[in-house]
Design an enzyme around this catalytic site. Structure first.
Site, PDB file in Angstrom:
ATOM      1  N   ASP A  36      32.038  39.905  15.936  1.00 15.51           N
ATOM      2  CA  ASP A  36      32.789  39.574  17.279  1.00 15.51           C
ATOM      3  C   ASP A  36      32.926  37.916  17.500  1.00 15.51           C
ATOM      4  O   ASP A  36      33.094  37.696  18.589  1.00 15.51           O
ATOM      5  CB  ASP A  36      32.391  40.382  18.274  1.00 15.51           C
ATOM      6  N   HIS A 243      38.322  19.830  -5.272  1.00 15.93           N
ATOM      7  CA  HIS A 243      38.095  20.533  -3.692  1.00 15.93           C
ATOM      8  C   HIS A 243      36.642  20.886  -3.536  1.00 15.93           C
ATOM      9  O   HIS A 243      36.204  21.915  -3.075  1.00 15.93           O
ATOM     10  CB  HIS A 243      38.767  21.743  -4.000  1.00 15.93           C
ATOM     11  N   ASP A 260      35.346  12.508   1.339  1.00 13.10           N
ATOM     12  CA  ASP A 260      37.001  12.633   1.746  1.00 13.10           C
ATOM     13  C   ASP A 260      36.795  13.471   3.089  1.00 13.10           C
ATOM     14  O   ASP A 260      36.589  14.793   3.034  1.00 13.10           O
ATOM     15  CB  ASP A 260      37.644  13.383   0.656  1.00 13.10           C
ATOM     16  N   ASP A 271      42.720  11.358   7.311  1.00  9.80           N
ATOM     17  CA  ASP A 271      42.556  11.729   6.061  1.00  9.80           C
ATOM     18  C   ASP A 271      41.917  10.236   5.316  1.00  9.80           C
ATOM     19  O   ASP A 271      42.809   9.922   4.697  1.00  9.80           O
ATOM     20  CB  ASP A 271      43.660  12.590   5.210  1.00  9.80           C
ATOM     21  N   HIS A 354      46.336  14.395 -10.016  1.00 11.26           N
ATOM     22  CA  HIS A 354      46.771  14.645  -8.690  1.00 11.26           C
ATOM     23  C   HIS A 354      47.699  13.627  -8.236  1.00 11.26           C
ATOM     24  O   HIS A 354      47.836  12.567  -8.766  1.00 11.26           O
ATOM     25  CB  HIS A 354      45.876  14.964  -7.616  1.00 11.26           C
ATOM     26  N   HIS A 358      50.506  12.227   0.348  1.00 11.09           N
ATOM     27  CA  HIS A 358      51.364  13.482   0.751  1.00 11.09           C
ATOM     28  C   HIS A 358      51.578  12.951   2.440  1.00 11.09           C
ATOM     29  O   HIS A 358      50.864  12.365   2.982  1.00 11.09           O
ATOM     30  CB  HIS A 358      50.616  14.669   0.842  1.00 11.09           C
ATOM     31  N   HIS A 365      48.060  18.314   5.341  1.00  8.83           N
ATOM     32  CA  HIS A 365      49.275  18.185   4.479  1.00  8.83           C
ATOM     33  C   HIS A 365      50.346  18.448   5.353  1.00  8.83           C
ATOM     34  O   HIS A 365      51.040  19.889   5.244  1.00  8.83           O
ATOM     35  CB  HIS A 365      49.030  19.413   3.164  1.00  8.83           C
ATOM     36  N   GLU A 408      46.303   7.701  -2.183  1.00 11.23           N
ATOM     37  CA  GLU A 408      45.162   8.140  -2.496  1.00 11.23           C
ATOM     38  C   GLU A 408      44.901   8.322  -4.001  1.00 11.23           C
ATOM     39  O   GLU A 408      44.791   9.328  -4.328  1.00 11.23           O
ATOM     40  CB  GLU A 408      44.813   9.198  -1.837  1.00 11.23           C
ATOM     41  N   TYR A 412      38.733  10.485 -12.347  1.00 11.81           N
ATOM     42  CA  TYR A 412      37.701  11.506 -12.395  1.00 11.81           C
ATOM     43  C   TYR A 412      37.194  11.772 -14.149  1.00 11.81           C
ATOM     44  O   TYR A 412      38.112  12.120 -14.742  1.00 11.81           O
ATOM     45  CB  TYR A 412      38.072  12.844 -11.783  1.00 11.81           C
ATOM     46  N   ARG A 429      37.805   8.120  -5.638  1.00 12.36           N
ATOM     47  CA  ARG A 429      39.026   8.244  -4.909  1.00 12.36           C
ATOM     48  C   ARG A 429      38.894   7.335  -3.681  1.00 12.36           C
ATOM     49  O   ARG A 429      37.910   7.063  -3.072  1.00 12.36           O
ATOM     50  CB  ARG A 429      39.408   9.776  -4.495  1.00 12.36           C
ATOM     51  N   GLU A 431      41.181   6.379  -0.229  1.00 12.37           N
ATOM     52  CA  GLU A 431      42.401   7.319   0.401  1.00 12.37           C
ATOM     53  C   GLU A 431      42.593   6.436   1.843  1.00 12.37           C
ATOM     54  O   GLU A 431      41.673   6.408   2.621  1.00 12.37           O
ATOM     55  CB  GLU A 431      42.344   8.587   0.518  1.00 12.37           C
TER      56      GLU A 431
HETATM   57  N1  GLY Z   1      41.638  15.909   2.223  1.00 12.77           N
HETATM   58  C1  GLY Z   1      42.973  16.412   1.643  1.00 12.77           C
HETATM   59  C2  GLY Z   1      43.630  15.488   0.692  1.00 12.77           C
HETATM   60  O1  GLY Z   1      43.265  14.119   0.537  1.00 12.77           O
HETATM   61  O2  GLY Z   1      44.766  15.756   0.562  1.00 12.77           O
HETATM   62 MN    MN Z   2      44.842  13.204   1.552  1.00 13.29          MN
HETATM   63 MN    MN Z   3      41.750  13.529   2.046  1.00 14.54          MN
END
Ligand code: GLY
Ligand code: MN
Ligand code: MN
Length: 461
Positions: A36, A243, A260, A271, A354, A358, A365, A408, A412, A429, A431
């Site tokens: 619940d 991820h 991140d 982000d 990647h 975005h 996103h 970003e 890797y 990374r 970003e």
């Molecule tokens: N934190 C999600 C991205 O960087 O797209």
């Molecule tokens: Mn991002």
């Molecule tokens: Mn991110």
């Protein structure tokens, strides 16, 4: 709350529905977590964009003549004792600036009425489970009355096609919130960096969750309501899992940490990613890769301005990263050829898999087409060198002032034959969040340093 911001958005939307159009926008349901207990409630972004209203169990109806009706939970003293105060339909018009408000219990009787004699019904497609069936039920009721001379809407359109375009350009009110969200997130990153170095200096065991807690502490301390997404706190080679989520792994002296993480403030996401040495000092190989990623980000930032294409920063990034991979021996020119070959054949994909950014907004996103609307028909086909698939290209979106995107790049390096051992397990990374301006972009997330020397300096402090 500034009700006029939302009223202006409703008016802009209404003007695009057609005179006999009607739009129906539900908010998000509560999501059960276990037994619940529910997940922390998060409103629907489209609904909030048009109402500023954060209660669950509410719907907004806007008609082409500019009239808006809110359906919301009725006042209920007993429920409010348990679940919290409700605005209620009586107070809603004054608080939110809507023209009328009714209880949500009346939705099924009122919607057929509102749909009568309209030509087009707009609602968000493929977002709310069961909404299509619900609309069909209301239209069924309208049809039952056509023999009395009532007209039934003949067209259904995806409301997202209008709202996504509106949301893509952030107004001053939104930009202001996003700047504040980014500033808070930057503060969280700074604290996590410093905590890592301090704990290691004191000989204490550091784990990913310690740094995760530090981020969350700062977000909430500064008034953010939630994380914009689950934080990634990745020590050592966990950073090569794109991820990855903050977990229990130890953060060791000599490793890099990739974080991140971004807070959500008043419905808007930030982000940010930073990668830093756990102990506050980059090793030689770490620094070499870090400076490469940073140089690629500098190139992407320089390519981000009104008039450029959305893909320009990505292409600028790839050029710098690919050259660096050749220079550092990650890629063997004898095998992969020249820089142009590396780009054409996407050989860099082994280490950079990647995209460089975005849209960012209410959703991390965020919505908005990545194709330039006036050029959707200008298709060209190309064969992807890695998958062999034929891909239909359409011209990338032209950036305009007020669009917000992330920049970003990363690298890797998983252990593999032929990859220099000194780089094995390094994931980096960087970003930042950028508001497009006429002449370039405004980086709103730079309250946490990004240059290697500056990161080392703040971690020494
Ligand atoms: N934190 C999600 C991205 O960087 O797209
Ligand atoms: Mn991002
Ligand atoms: Mn991110």
């Amino acid at each position: 709350m500034n009700a006029s911001v939302y009223a202006q958005r409703r008016a802009r939307l209404a003007s695009q529905l057609g005179r006999d159009g009607i739009a129906i926008i539900p908010t998000a349901p509560q999501q059960p977590r276990n037994r619940d207990s529910d997940f922390l409630y998060r409103h629907d972004s489209y609904f909030y964009y048009l109402s500023g209203f954060t209660e669950p169990n509410a719907w907004l109806v806007i008609t082409g003549d500019g009239r808006s009706t809110l359906f919301c939970a009725p006042k209920d003293l007993e429920r409010e004792i348990w679940d919290g105060i409700r605005l209620g339909p009586e107070a809603a018009p004054a608080a939110l600036g809507v023209d009328a408000a009714l209880t949500v219990n009346e939705l099924d009787t009122q919607l057929p009425r509102l749909l009568e004699n309209k030509s087009t019904v707009w609602f968000p497609f493929a977002i709310h489970a069961g909404l299509e069936a619900r609309v069909a039920g209301w239209l069924h009721s309208v049809r039952a009355r056509v023999r009395f001379g009532v007209l039934c809407p003949e067209q259904q359109h995806d409301l997202c096609s209008i709202l996504d375009e509106m949301r893509l350009i952030k107004d001053a009110h939104e930009q202001d919130i996003m700047r504040r969200a980014a500033r808070i997130s930057a503060g969280g990153h700074l604290r996590a960096m410093r905590l890592s170095a301090r704990m290691l200096r004191e000989g204490r065991e550091v784990r990913e969750f310690h740094l995760d807690a530090e981020l969350m502490h700062e977000f909430r301390l500064q008034g953010s309501q939630a994380q914009a997404y689950g934080s990634i706190v990745a020590a050592g080679d966990n950073a090569c899992v794109l991820h990855y989520r903050a977990d229990t792994a130890p953060v060791r002296d000599g490793q890099l940490v990739l974080i991140d993480a971004g807070c959500e403030l008043d419905g808007y996401a930030s982000d940010i990613t930073r990668t830093f040495p756990a102990n506050g000092r980059f090793s030689g190989p770490q620094r070499a890769l870090y400076d490469l990623v940073l140089a690629s980000q500098d190139a992407a930032v320089a390519a981000t301005r009104a008039g450029a294409r959305f893909t320009d920063p990505h292409e600028a990034t790839v050029k710098v990263l690919a050259q660096g991979m050749l220079d550092l021996g990650l890629l063997d020119a004898g095998k992969v050829g020249s820089l142009d070959d590396v780009i054409a054949n996407r050989s860099y994909f082994q280490f950079y898999m990647h995209r460089t950014g975005h849209w960012l907004g209410m959703d991390v996103h965020d919505c908005g087409s990545y194709v330039e609307p006036s050029e959707v028909g200008a298709t060209s086909a190309r064969r992807d060198p890695l998958s062999g698939e034929t891909i239909v290209n359409r011209p990338s979106r032209i950036l305009r002032p007020g669009m917000v995107l992330t920049i970003e790049p990363g690298i890797y390096v998983r252990a593999a034959p032929g990859v220099p051992e000194a780089f094995h397990g390094i994931g980096i990374r960087i970003e930042d969040d950028a508001i497009v301006t006429d002449t370039g972009c405004e980086l709103i997330s730079r309250d946490v340093p990004v240059r290697a020397d500056e990161i080392e300096a703040v971690m020494r402090a």
